[in-house]
Design a protein around this motif. Structure first.
Motif, PDB file in Angstrom:
ATOM      1  N   CYS A  69     -25.209   4.055 -53.283  1.00  0.00           N
ATOM      2  CA  CYS A  69     -25.539   5.441 -53.596  1.00  0.00           C
ATOM      3  C   CYS A  69     -27.055   5.589 -53.699  1.00  0.00           C
ATOM      4  O   CYS A  69     -27.787   4.602 -53.763  1.00  0.00           O
ATOM      5  N   ARG A  70     -27.525   6.828 -53.733  1.00  0.00           N
ATOM      6  CA  ARG A  70     -28.967   7.106 -53.762  1.00  0.00           C
ATOM      7  C   ARG A  70     -29.662   6.561 -55.004  1.00  0.00           C
ATOM      8  O   ARG A  70     -30.857   6.308 -54.973  1.00  0.00           O
ATOM      9  N   ASP A  71     -28.933   6.381 -56.101  1.00  0.00           N
ATOM     10  CA  ASP A  71     -29.545   5.829 -57.309  1.00  0.00           C
ATOM     11  C   ASP A  71     -29.399   4.301 -57.388  1.00  0.00           C
ATOM     12  O   ASP A  71     -29.478   3.710 -58.447  1.00  0.00           O
ATOM     13  N   ASN A  72     -29.189   3.666 -56.233  1.00  0.00           N
ATOM     14  CA  ASN A  72     -29.098   2.210 -56.097  1.00  0.00           C
ATOM     15  C   ASN A  72     -27.890   1.594 -56.798  1.00  0.00           C
ATOM     16  O   ASN A  72     -27.908   0.426 -57.154  1.00  0.00           O
ATOM     17  N   VAL A  73     -26.840   2.365 -56.973  1.00  0.00           N
ATOM     18  CA  VAL A  73     -25.591   1.849 -57.531  1.00  0.00           C
ATOM     19  C   VAL A  73     -24.658   1.520 -56.375  1.00  0.00           C
ATOM     20  O   VAL A  73     -24.532   2.287 -55.425  1.00  0.00           O
ATOM     21  N   LEU A  74     -24.023   0.371 -56.444  1.00  0.00           N
ATOM     22  CA  LEU A  74     -23.035  -0.041 -55.450  1.00  0.00           C
ATOM     23  C   LEU A  74     -21.664   0.321 -55.996  1.00  0.00           C
ATOM     24  O   LEU A  74     -21.295  -0.100 -57.095  1.00  0.00           O
ATOM     25  N   VAL A  75     -20.913   1.154 -55.260  1.00  0.00           N
ATOM     26  CA  VAL A  75     -19.590   1.584 -55.710  1.00  0.00           C
ATOM     27  C   VAL A  75     -18.530   1.126 -54.725  1.00  0.00           C
ATOM     28  O   VAL A  75     -18.802   0.920 -53.544  1.00  0.00           O
ATOM     29  N   TYR A  76     -17.308   0.964 -55.239  1.00  0.00           N
ATOM     30  CA  TYR A  76     -16.179   0.515 -54.433  1.00  0.00           C
ATOM     31  C   TYR A  76     -15.031   1.493 -54.561  1.00  0.00           C
ATOM     32  O   TYR A  76     -14.811   2.064 -55.624  1.00  0.00           O
ATOM     33  N   GLY A  77     -14.291   1.650 -53.496  1.00  0.00           N
ATOM     34  CA  GLY A  77     -13.064   2.431 -53.546  1.00  0.00           C
ATOM     35  C   GLY A  77     -11.896   1.512 -53.830  1.00  0.00           C
ATOM     36  O   GLY A  77     -12.018   0.291 -53.774  1.00  0.00           O
ATOM     37  N   ARG A  78     -10.761   2.107 -54.123  1.00  0.00           N
ATOM     38  CA  ARG A  78      -9.548   1.316 -54.339  1.00  0.00           C
ATOM     39  C   ARG A  78      -9.157   0.613 -53.052  1.00  0.00           C
ATOM     40  O   ARG A  78      -9.327   1.139 -51.965  1.00  0.00           O
ATOM     41  N   LYS A  79      -8.611  -0.589 -53.175  1.00  0.00           N
ATOM     42  CA  LYS A  79      -8.139  -1.330 -52.009  1.00  0.00           C
ATOM     43  C   LYS A  79      -6.923  -0.605 -51.440  1.00  0.00           C
ATOM     44  O   LYS A  79      -6.002  -0.244 -52.174  1.00  0.00           O
ATOM     45  N   ALA A  80      -6.942  -0.361 -50.143  1.00  0.00           N
ATOM     46  CA  ALA A  80      -5.853   0.367 -49.474  1.00  0.00           C
ATOM     47  C   ALA A  80      -5.114  -0.576 -48.530  1.00  0.00           C
ATOM     48  O   ALA A  80      -5.722  -1.446 -47.908  1.00  0.00           O
ATOM     49  N   PRO A  81      -3.808  -0.412 -48.398  1.00  0.00           N
ATOM     50  CA  PRO A  81      -3.049  -1.257 -47.462  1.00  0.00           C
ATOM     51  C   PRO A  81      -3.397  -0.918 -46.014  1.00  0.00           C
ATOM     52  O   PRO A  81      -4.024   0.100 -45.724  1.00  0.00           O
ATOM     53  N   ALA A  82      -2.984  -1.770 -45.098  1.00  0.00           N
ATOM     54  CA  ALA A  82      -3.235  -1.568 -43.664  1.00  0.00           C
ATOM     55  C   ALA A  82      -2.801  -0.176 -43.238  1.00  0.00           C
ATOM     56  O   ALA A  82      -1.739   0.300 -43.624  1.00  0.00           O
ATOM     57  N   GLY A  83      -3.662   0.474 -42.456  1.00  0.00           N
ATOM     58  CA  GLY A  83      -3.358   1.796 -41.944  1.00  0.00           C
ATOM     59  C   GLY A  83      -3.649   2.940 -42.896  1.00  0.00           C
ATOM     60  O   GLY A  83      -3.421   4.096 -42.558  1.00  0.00           O
ATOM     61  N   ARG A  84      -4.151   2.657 -44.086  1.00  0.00           N
ATOM     62  CA  ARG A  84      -4.477   3.700 -45.068  1.00  0.00           C
ATOM     63  C   ARG A  84      -5.979   3.696 -45.335  1.00  0.00           C
ATOM     64  O   ARG A  84      -6.647   2.687 -45.156  1.00  0.00           O
ATOM     65  N   TRP A  85      -6.504   4.834 -45.769  1.00  0.00           N
ATOM     66  CA  TRP A  85      -7.931   4.985 -46.012  1.00  0.00           C
ATOM     67  C   TRP A  85      -8.303   4.616 -47.442  1.00  0.00           C
ATOM     68  O   TRP A  85      -7.569   4.895 -48.380  1.00  0.00           O
ATOM     69  N   SER A  86      -9.476   3.991 -47.585  1.00  0.00           N
ATOM     70  CA  SER A  86     -10.096   3.731 -48.882  1.00  0.00           C
ATOM     71  C   SER A  86     -11.414   4.488 -48.897  1.00  0.00           C
ATOM     72  O   SER A  86     -12.131   4.525 -47.891  1.00  0.00           O
ATOM     73  N   TYR A  87     -11.738   5.112 -50.029  1.00  0.00           N
ATOM     74  CA  TYR A  87     -12.965   5.904 -50.139  1.00  0.00           C
ATOM     75  C   TYR A  87     -13.808   5.448 -51.316  1.00  0.00           C
ATOM     76  O   TYR A  87     -13.288   5.236 -52.405  1.00  0.00           O
ATOM     77  N   ALA A  88     -15.107   5.319 -51.095  1.00  0.00           N
ATOM     78  CA  ALA A  88     -16.072   5.046 -52.158  1.00  0.00           C
ATOM     79  C   ALA A  88     -16.863   6.338 -52.380  1.00  0.00           C
ATOM     80  O   ALA A  88     -17.379   6.921 -51.432  1.00  0.00           O
TER      81      ALA A  88
END
Length: 101
Positions: A69-88
């Motif tokens: 992110c712009r404030d130098n924070v590293l973020v993670y999204g939830r782990k998604a199974p194959a064929g599904r989207w993960s968002y940070a």
């Protein structure tokens, strides 16, 4: 209803609203870091982004999105199974700077 009961109900409603409004992003979690490393090697990987969000989908394996992110924070999204989207999500951190993959 007595005052103590009204206070407990009001606090519960406020807490429930705060939790449901919170983004599903977790900052720096080791399990998510592993998902981020493996997502770069996925054949057929698709990505998507806008000002605040980075998404990734792998058709063959589970994957987790990761973004700086712009404030130098590293973020993670939830782990998604194959064929599904993960968002940070970086909306709470000044916006998306770049994907971490």
């Amino acid at each position: 209803m007595n005052a103590r009961r009204l206070t407990a109900v009001a606090l519960g409603a406020a807490l429930g609203a705060a939790i449901s409004a919170a983004p599903l992003t977790v900052a720096v979690a080791p399990a998510s870091a592993e998902a981020a490393r493996t997502s770069a090697a996925c054949p057929g990987r698709q990505t998507w982004s806008d000002r605040n969000t980075f998404g990734v989908m792998c058709p063959t394996r589970s994957v987790g999105a990761a973004a700086y992110c712009r404030d130098n924070v590293l973020v993670y999204g939830r782990k998604a199974p194959a064929g599904r989207w993960s968002y940070a999500y970086c909306a709470a951190h000044g916006g998306l700077a770049r994907p971490a993959l």
